[in-house]
Design a protein around this motif. Structure first.
Motif, PDB file in Angstrom:
ATOM      1  N   UNK A  66     -21.792 -61.076 -29.469  1.00  0.00           N
ATOM      2  CA  UNK A  66     -20.859 -61.396 -30.535  1.00  0.00           C
ATOM      3  C   UNK A  66     -21.011 -62.861 -30.928  1.00  0.00           C
ATOM      4  N   UNK A  67     -20.437 -63.220 -32.063  1.00  0.00           N
ATOM      5  CA  UNK A  67     -20.373 -64.605 -32.509  1.00  0.00           C
ATOM      6  C   UNK A  67     -19.005 -65.163 -32.145  1.00  0.00           C
ATOM      7  N   UNK A  68     -18.982 -66.307 -31.469  1.00  0.00           N
ATOM      8  CA  UNK A  68     -17.747 -66.883 -30.943  1.00  0.00           C
ATOM      9  C   UNK A  68     -17.515 -68.246 -31.575  1.00  0.00           C
ATOM     10  N   UNK A  69     -16.274 -68.492 -31.995  1.00  0.00           N
ATOM     11  CA  UNK A  69     -15.888 -69.790 -32.543  1.00  0.00           C
ATOM     12  C   UNK A  69     -15.271 -70.615 -31.411  1.00  0.00           C
ATOM     13  N   UNK A  70     -15.859 -71.771 -31.120  1.00  0.00           N
ATOM     14  CA  UNK A  70     -15.376 -72.627 -30.038  1.00  0.00           C
ATOM     15  C   UNK A  70     -14.995 -73.984 -30.605  1.00  0.00           C
ATOM     16  N   UNK A  71     -14.113 -74.669 -29.878  1.00  0.00           N
ATOM     17  CA  UNK A  71     -13.720 -76.038 -30.228  1.00  0.00           C
ATOM     18  C   UNK A  71     -14.359 -76.975 -29.224  1.00  0.00           C
ATOM     19  N   UNK A  72     -15.182 -77.893 -29.731  1.00  0.00           N
ATOM     20  CA  UNK A  72     -15.919 -78.792 -28.850  1.00  0.00           C
ATOM     21  C   UNK A  72     -16.200 -80.090 -29.591  1.00  0.00           C
ATOM     22  N   UNK A  73     -16.875 -81.010 -28.934  1.00  0.00           N
ATOM     23  CA  UNK A  73     -17.279 -82.259 -29.556  1.00  0.00           C
ATOM     24  C   UNK A  73     -18.732 -82.152 -30.002  1.00  0.00           C
ATOM     25  N   UNK A  74     -18.937 -82.357 -31.283  1.00  0.00           N
ATOM     26  CA  UNK A  74     -20.287 -82.327 -31.835  1.00  0.00           C
ATOM     27  C   UNK A  74     -20.832 -83.746 -31.919  1.00  0.00           C
TER      28      UNK A  74
END
Length: 278
Positions: free
Chosen positions: A18-26
């Protein structure tokens, strides 16, 4: 049964679950640098300065990076770019020779400042979370600045010299704004004036500076990451013969024989940097 998916390169026969949306530092921008910092003044402790004033010569010891203060400011004429000002605080140790006696170890503080310009993008949003609670008002700036991260190793001492005060450069000013936590690392008052001899050090500093910003990314996911290591400790494993464990340890050949080659690190520098005293 399909092959288990592990971190690393992905072959064509592995399907994405699946495609997952994550919150992280880019990381928007980063740079690496190899600074040769010449003639940094060392501010010794009170006891060390008494020894240095009577010393005839001095020998380099070690340099330890204690702390790095980071300040990020936007560049008004170049949107999305920021200046990153870094101030490194070092503990310098050396051996001072007084007459024919054995050398006395002295230590002091050295400070080096540098600046880098990196791209950090723009964002006008303000972030609030439920962790603070309704009774704690979160004070956030009007503009959401990116986060600057500095990675550095302990520097190499390239040179150390002992000079008379009359030989010091005109721009050799006193060191100010020393954080309390840094000053506490020395256990004694640091001397900034009234000395007869002064110590100057030349350091080689390797560093990486990167600009990060919180963002949401869409990434492919394969499955849940389930631990495979067993936490239990049965009687057989807990009471294993220590000699059997020792026999499984590989012999440390590198500890007894010097390496035939030495790996060097190359770097490309494009930053604006300088010493604490320009």
């Amino acid at each position: 049964m399909p092959e288990k998916v592990v971190p690393g390169p992905i072959s064509e026969d592995r399907s994405i679950r699946e495609a997952v949306c994550i919150h992280t530092r880019k990381i928007f921008d980063s740079c690496r640098d190899k600074d040769c910092v010449e003639d940094l003044r060392v501010y010794p402790t009170r006891c060390s300065q008494e020894v240095i004033d009577r010393a005839q010569s001095i020998k380099a010891g070690t340099a330890e990076l204690l702390y790095a203060y980071i300040d990020v400011e936007p560049i008004t004429f170049n949107r999305g770019f920021y200046t990153v000002d870094v101030r490194y605080f070092y503990r310098i140790t050396a051996d001072a020779f007084v007459g024919a006696a054995r050398p006395v170890q002295v230590c002091g503080l050295a400070v080096f400042c540098k600046r880098a310009v990196l791209f950090g993008s723009e964002s006008g949003s303000k972030s609030f979370t439920s962790e603070g609670g309704e009774n704690q008002v979160q004070c956030v700036p009007q503009s959401n600045l990116p986060t600057a991260v500095v990675e550095a190793v302990d520097p190499l001492i390239l040179n150390l010299k002992l000079v008379d005060v009359c030989e010091c450069r005109p721009c050799d000013c006193g060191c100010v704004d020393i954080p309390m936590a840094v000053a506490a690392c020395f256990g004694d008052e640091l001397v900034t004036g009234g000395d007869q001899h002064r110590v100057f050090v030349t350091l080689g500093q390797f560093s990486i500076i990167r600009m990060e910003r919180d963002t949401q990314l869409l990434i492919p996911a394969y499955d849940y990451c389930i631990p495979t290591k067993d936490c239990s400790c049965d009687n057989d494993r807990c009471q294993e013969d220590p000699c059997d464990l020792f026999r499984q340890v590989q012999f440390p050949v590198d500890e007894f024989f010097p390496p035939n080659t030495i790996t060097t690190t190359s770097s490309a520098s494009s930053n604006v940097c300088g010493s604490c005293c320009r």
